[in-house]
Design a protein around this motif. Sequence first.
Motif, PDB file in Angstrom:
ATOM      1  N   LEU A 124      36.783 -16.325 -15.286  1.00 51.03           N
ATOM      2  CA  LEU A 124      36.154 -17.539 -15.177  1.00 51.03           C
ATOM      3  C   LEU A 124      37.048 -18.559 -14.289  1.00 51.03           C
ATOM      4  CD1 LEU A 124      35.600 -18.283 -19.046  1.00 51.03           C
ATOM      5  CD2 LEU A 124      33.727 -17.297 -17.285  1.00 51.03           C
ATOM      6  N   ARG A 125      36.278 -19.029 -13.298  1.00 44.59           N
ATOM      7  CA  ARG A 125      36.858 -20.182 -12.560  1.00 44.59           C
ATOM      8  C   ARG A 125      35.990 -21.330 -12.568  1.00 44.59           C
ATOM      9  NH1 ARG A 125      37.179 -17.872  -6.973  1.00 44.59           N
ATOM     10  NH2 ARG A 125      37.586 -16.101  -8.339  1.00 44.59           N
ATOM     11  N   PHE A 126      36.603 -22.455 -12.262  1.00 47.11           N
ATOM     12  CA  PHE A 126      36.034 -23.889 -12.351  1.00 47.11           C
ATOM     13  C   PHE A 126      36.222 -24.218 -10.768  1.00 47.11           C
ATOM     14  CE2 PHE A 126      35.500 -28.433 -12.468  1.00 47.11           C
ATOM     15  CZ  PHE A 126      34.149 -28.550 -13.148  1.00 47.11           C
ATOM     16  N   GLU A 127      35.149 -24.431  -9.877  1.00 47.89           N
ATOM     17  CA  GLU A 127      35.427 -25.178  -8.572  1.00 47.89           C
ATOM     18  C   GLU A 127      34.213 -25.733  -8.263  1.00 47.89           C
ATOM     19  OE1 GLU A 127      34.376 -21.424  -5.613  1.00 47.89           O
ATOM     20  OE2 GLU A 127      36.507 -21.221  -6.713  1.00 47.89           O
ATOM     21  N   ASP A 128      34.418 -26.853  -7.577  1.00 50.55           N
ATOM     22  CA  ASP A 128      33.159 -27.546  -7.015  1.00 50.55           C
ATOM     23  C   ASP A 128      31.905 -27.983  -7.914  1.00 50.55           C
ATOM     24  OD1 ASP A 128      34.196 -27.473  -4.435  1.00 50.55           O
ATOM     25  OD2 ASP A 128      33.410 -25.527  -4.045  1.00 50.55           O
ATOM     26  N   GLY A 129      32.486 -28.379  -9.052  1.00 52.98           N
ATOM     27  CA  GLY A 129      31.476 -28.914 -10.306  1.00 52.98           C
ATOM     28  C   GLY A 129      30.718 -27.424 -10.772  1.00 52.98           C
ATOM     29  N   ALA A 130      31.342 -26.539 -10.599  1.00 51.68           N
ATOM     30  CA  ALA A 130      30.764 -25.262 -11.136  1.00 51.68           C
ATOM     31  C   ALA A 130      31.709 -24.291 -11.876  1.00 51.68           C
ATOM     32  CB  ALA A 130      29.863 -24.561 -10.209  1.00 51.68           C
TER      33      ALA A 130
END
Length: 164
Positions: free
Chosen positions: A111-117
Motif C-alpha cells: 500500500l502506498r499513499f501519494e497525491d491524495g490517493a
Amino acid sequence: MSGRLKLRATDEEDLAVLAACLQDALLPIGDMSFQPEERRFIFVANRFRWETSESGGPAPAEPEGGDARYEDGGPVYERTNCGVWFEEVNAVRTRGIDLRDRGRILELLTLRFEDGAVLMICAGGATIRLEVSALRCFLEDIGESWPTLWRPGHDLDGQDTPQS
C-alpha cells in the motif's frame, strides 16, 4: 493460534505498518466493495501472518509436547482473514483488473499513499487507486488463524517465487 490484529492508519507511517501486515495478502475481487454513499471501500483479505513467521516475528505457538512443525519438518506458518476498510473515499479506479471477474484473486504487494490517493499495488501489474480526502484505514483480523506450510517469497529480480 491467536493474537488478532486490530490496527488503524491515519498517516503515511501508519499506512506503512498496515502495508507490512498485508504484504502478500490474497484479495478476492468478489470480496471487495465500494460504498459511494458512505464514502467507504471495504474488502476481506486472506493475509499471511508475518508477525508470527520465523523471519518476521515470534515463532508460532508450540503445540503440546513438540515444536511448531509439520511431521515432515516444515515450519508451520499462519494465515488469517481480516477485514480492511478505508473511509473518506471519493472514487475508486483500477488498472489491470477486470471487475467482472469476481472469482479472480489478487495478491497484494504493498500500500502506498501519494497525491491524495492510496495505491493498492498487486502482483501482475494490477492496481487499485482510492482517491481519498483523508487517510483513514482500519484493519481487523476475523476469526481464528490456520496453519500453512507456504511462506510467500519474492526474488530480488522482481520475479515472484513461492518459498516453502
